[in-house]
Design an enzyme around this catalytic site. Structure first.
Site, PDB file in Angstrom:
ATOM      1  N   GLU A 128      -5.368   2.476  -7.313  1.00 28.68           N
ATOM      2  CA  GLU A 128      -5.808   3.038  -6.562  1.00 28.68           C
ATOM      3  C   GLU A 128      -7.310   3.915  -6.532  1.00 28.68           C
ATOM      4  O   GLU A 128      -7.413   4.161  -5.415  1.00 28.68           O
ATOM      5  CB  GLU A 128      -4.661   4.006  -6.195  1.00 28.68           C
ATOM      6  CG  GLU A 128      -3.312   3.432  -5.743  1.00 28.68           C
ATOM      7  CD  GLU A 128      -1.731   3.711  -6.001  1.00 28.68           C
ATOM      8  OE1 GLU A 128      -1.814   4.966  -4.711  1.00 28.68           O
ATOM      9  OE2 GLU A 128      -2.021   3.892  -7.091  1.00 28.68           O
ATOM     10  N   PHE A 135       0.432  -1.543   0.312  1.00 29.93           N
ATOM     11  CA  PHE A 135      -0.204   0.060   0.245  1.00 29.93           C
ATOM     12  C   PHE A 135       0.825   0.821   0.585  1.00 29.93           C
ATOM     13  O   PHE A 135       0.336   2.289   0.232  1.00 29.93           O
ATOM     14  CB  PHE A 135      -0.934  -0.214   1.411  1.00 29.93           C
ATOM     15  CG  PHE A 135      -1.576  -1.377   1.440  1.00 29.93           C
ATOM     16  CD1 PHE A 135      -2.530  -1.532   0.161  1.00 29.93           C
ATOM     17  CD2 PHE A 135      -2.089  -1.881   2.412  1.00 29.93           C
ATOM     18  CE1 PHE A 135      -3.394  -2.765   0.467  1.00 29.93           C
ATOM     19  CE2 PHE A 135      -2.875  -2.797   2.771  1.00 29.93           C
ATOM     20  CZ  PHE A 135      -3.242  -3.475   2.194  1.00 29.93           C
ATOM     21  N   GLY A 179       1.711  -0.011 -12.632  1.00 27.95           N
ATOM     22  CA  GLY A 179       2.533  -1.322 -12.525  1.00 27.95           C
ATOM     23  C   GLY A 179       2.426  -1.899 -14.001  1.00 27.95           C
ATOM     24  O   GLY A 179       3.159  -1.902 -14.773  1.00 27.95           O
ATOM     25  N   LEU A 199      -8.147  -5.784 -17.921  1.00 26.49           N
ATOM     26  CA  LEU A 199      -7.141  -6.795 -18.818  1.00 26.49           C
ATOM     27  C   LEU A 199      -7.676  -8.120 -18.314  1.00 26.49           C
ATOM     28  O   LEU A 199      -7.150  -9.787 -18.842  1.00 26.49           O
ATOM     29  CB  LEU A 199      -5.423  -6.594 -18.463  1.00 26.49           C
ATOM     30  CG  LEU A 199      -4.815  -5.353 -19.275  1.00 26.49           C
ATOM     31  CD1 LEU A 199      -3.481  -5.169 -19.000  1.00 26.49           C
ATOM     32  CD2 LEU A 199      -5.157  -5.505 -20.333  1.00 26.49           C
ATOM     33  N   PRO A 216     -10.594  -9.175 -15.822  1.00 23.87           N
ATOM     34  CA  PRO A 216     -11.692  -8.958 -14.466  1.00 23.87           C
ATOM     35  C   PRO A 216     -11.579  -9.437 -12.967  1.00 23.87           C
ATOM     36  O   PRO A 216     -12.187  -9.103 -12.339  1.00 23.87           O
ATOM     37  CB  PRO A 216     -12.673  -9.508 -15.424  1.00 23.87           C
ATOM     38  CG  PRO A 216     -12.411  -9.597 -16.531  1.00 23.87           C
ATOM     39  CD  PRO A 216     -10.894 -10.011 -16.083  1.00 23.87           C
ATOM     40  N   THR A 220      -8.471 -10.600 -11.242  1.00 22.86           N
ATOM     41  CA  THR A 220      -7.393  -9.581 -10.351  1.00 22.86           C
ATOM     42  C   THR A 220      -8.290  -7.613 -10.571  1.00 22.86           C
ATOM     43  O   THR A 220      -7.936  -8.146  -9.453  1.00 22.86           O
ATOM     44  CB  THR A 220      -6.541  -9.980 -11.017  1.00 22.86           C
ATOM     45  OG1 THR A 220      -6.490  -9.522 -12.258  1.00 22.86           O
ATOM     46  CG2 THR A 220      -5.861 -10.814 -11.027  1.00 22.86           C
TER      47      THR A 220
END
Length: 699
Positions: free
Chosen positions: A659, A235, A501, A584, A586, A588
């Protein structure tokens, strides 16, 4: 799985089985032969210096190897981050600063030795109290992220004075703590010649850890290996190197044996960064039809005397709404406190709480629906820069969310026995960030593929999504692609932070796989025994400034029940709708959205930390006092997204999603509480004592 369906499919996490069966090894679970254990000693004064260290009792304990102090610890080289200059001088800049390190054969022995060390201090007066009128407040040149500390367009004061409808509101967000499931830990091991250092570290970026250690221990980076293969959350708290990895390497060097250091959870608030408290004042001016004419957002926050870090909480107001006259500014106060740092959506999370609460208050003053007020002030381009948006579907998120939530049925708050029921809405935004990365793709003679990149999977499913990106570019089934991450021996890549990322790493992986595909098409006959490889470096493309303003957007909806007897707020429903480019994976993605929304719920209702003015420390230093949401706190949570096509992002068309889910959640809940009770609470969290005070009419 068909090759054409790699991206956009709900592929399960690749490392999921390893994690649930205990096969995945985290930083503290590596046990080189002869490994010792370290336990740090935090300062018990809020300011001053160490005048003496008595380690006699500690050294007399069985199995104790030694105690490092500011007077005898190995000297470190230069470093950009002064929080890493551990045990280098006797000064104590804040309570909890490490002043000694005990090392023993066992964890229990190290902890006992640390407790037996006696430190003598020369105390100095301290100041840890943030207030708006602090005489040392200043406007920094930049806030976190390189944003200007102050921005002004037009004449907002005159525009406010002339506005037919105005609100002038103050809000407060307390210090917040990241508290990842896995505390910060490192295992350090030098080779026999003390020329090569290997570190297993719980970090969001093995590359930055290696760079810092190379500077501190004055080694070439190639003489250091950092492994962050499995990381139990961060985090933001693991986004840069933290003191534990420096202390572990220092002790391993000094005592000539491997050393393991896992920080106790109670140490984290003072050691690994925190979300700084923010005091907000927002003024909004509008015409009677809801058109905004003026906006000012002033944020006051603290930083430490060790290193400047200024939460960029006024920056979202530069993005969100069409306002001709605007002033957004930050004011910082350097106090005798631990150095704040990144926490999920730094800037956006507290800033949007204040802005979206003020927008709700303005809607009330106008007698206007809060969604329609936001739609009325939708900008044609980014207000601060004037650049066109690459894509912006906030209105669509608000409309779809309203439909799914049943917003049209919202009337005045209703009673259900002792409960007051209300609902609220808030917008969300987060910038699209990318950083240069490199990757290598390898085709094997057996028909499989290997993708290598020093990315870090901190629990988001990065391994899985990168395999999907590779499979899509290679035009092969995803199960034929293996992915190696989390090791400085792999091609260099950016850290896991800023929701950047997948966008950064995926770009490099895509380019490497496209290059490999082209090479394979030129190759005739069977592959050589060593296979074929291709690499990619996105430095030039990632650093190129886009002519577009690139952001993700979203809308949050909340329904709450407020207990008029106990003052407890229960969130009955949370719903989020997001516009974040191409989704990309669903499975995750939903996990990321929901996890962030739960974190926003904690920000709204339970999470807070108190800086004790006398002792100079955070009183809520563990999970017994710092309350994070549990399953029972989130009975119903839904996440949806707009099918957004944006060709100005990266080859995958994706935006960051880690986020934005926390941004706006607290405001939606706060707005729902105001709708339910008829009282506006402007300080988080919305605890029962504050709710009861408001209901009694004493607020």
């Amino acid at each position: 799985m068909p090759a054409t369906n790699a991206l956009g499919s709900p592929v399960p996490r690749r490392e999921g089985r390893e994690k649930v069966t205990g096969v995945a090894r985290y930083a503290a679970e590596h046990n080189p032969p002869g490994c010792a254990y370290a336990w740090p000693v935090p300062a018990t004064v809020a300011g001053g210096r160490v005048s003496a260290v008595d380690d006699t009792a500690a050294l007399a304990l069985p199995g104790v190897i030694g105690v490092l102090t500011p007077f005898d610890a190995p000297r470190l080289g230069a470093c950009d981050d002064p929080t890493l200059q551990q045990l280098q001088d006797p000064r104590v800049p804040h309570r909890g600063w490490y002043v000694a390190l005990a090392v023993a054969d066992t964890l229990e022995g190290a902890r006992a030795a640390a407790s037996a060390v006696r430190i003598t201090y020369v105390s100095e007066p301290h100041d840890v109290t943030l207030r708006v009128d602090h005489p040392d407040a200043y406007t920094p040149e930049e806030a976190n992220g390189g944003h200007p500390g102050h921005r002004e367009q037009g004449d907002p004061d005159t525009a406010l004075s002339a506005a037919p409808v105005r609100v002038d509101c103050v809000y407060a967000v307390p210090p917040l703590h990241n508290h990842p499931m896995e505390p910060h830990a490192a295992t350090a091991d030098w080779d026999a010649g003390r020329h090569h250092l290997t570190v297993h570290d719980s970090s969001q970026g093995a590359g930055p850890v290696r760079a810092a250690l190379a500077s501190l221990f004055e080694l070439p980076p190639d003489d250091i290996t950092v492994v962050s293969e499995h990381v139990g959350g961060g985090f933001g708290a693991k986004g840069t190197p933290r003191p534990h990895v420096v202390l572990a390497a220092m002790a391993a060097l000094h005592y000539e044996r491997p050393v393991k250091l896992a920080l106790p959870r109670g140490h984290l608030p003072a050691t690994v960064g925190h979300r700084a408290p923010t005091l907000h004042r927002i003024s909004l001016g509008a015409r009677t039809d809801g058109t905004l004419t003026a906006l000012t957002h002033e944020v006051t926050t603290h930083t430490s005397r060790v290193r400047e870090f200024v939460e960029q909480a006024a920056v979202p107001a530069r993005v969100m709404y069409a306002v001709p006259d605007v002033r957004t500014t930050h004011r910082a106060v350097a106090l005798d406190v631990p150095t704040p740092s990144w926490m999920r959506a730094p800037g956006e999370a507290p800033g949007m709480y204040a802005l979206e609460s003020a927008m709700d208050e303005l809607a009330g003053a106008l007698g206007m629906d809060p969604i329609e007020l936001r739609v009325r002030n939708e900008p044609a381009s980014e207000p601060d820069s004037g650049r066109p948006f690459s894509s912006r579907h906030l209105v669509e998120c608000l409309r779809e969310g309203a439909e799914r939530f049943g917003w049209a049925d919202r009337r005045t708050a209703r009673h259900e026995g002792p409960y007051l029921i209300g609902s609220g809405v808030a917008s969300a935004t987060y910038p699209v960030l990318v950083a240069p990365s490199t990757a290598r793709a390898h085709a094997r003679p057996d028909g499989g593929y290997l993708v290598e990149i020093n990315a870090t999977d901190i629990g988001t499913g990065a391994r899985t999504v990168l395999a999907q990106v590779a499979a899509d570019a290679l035009r092969v089934p995803v199960d034929r692609v293996a992915v190696a991450v989390g090791h400085t021996g792999l091609p260099a890549a950016s850290l896991a932070g800023g929701s950047s990322g997948t966008g950064s790493w995926g770009w490099a992986v895509h380019d490497a796989c496209v290059a490999l595909t082209a090479r394979l098409e030129r190759h005739h006959g069977p592959l050589p025994a060593e296979g074929l490889s291709a690499s990619a470096d996105t430095t030039q493309s990632a650093k190129q400034k886009s002519p577009y303003a690139r952001h993700a957007f979203g809308a949050h909806f909340a329904e709450v029940a407020v207990d008029t007897v106990s003052g407890e707020v229960r969130v009955r429903r949370l719903l989020g709708v997001f516009a974040a480019g191409r989704i990309l994976n669903p499975r995750t993605a939903r996990s990321q959205f929901q996890g962030a929304m739960v974190m926003g719920l904690g920000m709204a209702l339970t999470e807070h930390s108190t800086m004790d003015p006398v002792f100079g420390d955070f009183t809520e230093s563990d999970l017994a006092a710092y309350h994070v949401p549990a399953h029972a706190d989130v009975p119903d949570i839904e996440t949806h997204w707009i099918d957004e096509h944006d060709k100005h992002l990266n080859p995958m068309g994706s935006k960051g999603i880690g986020e934005i889910g926390i941004v706006g959640t607290a405001a939606a809940i706060g707005n729902a509480v105001a709708h339910a009770t008829g009282h506006r609470l402007r300080e988080l969290p919305l605890t029962p004592d504050r709710v009861l005070t408001a209901l009694s009419g004493n607020s």
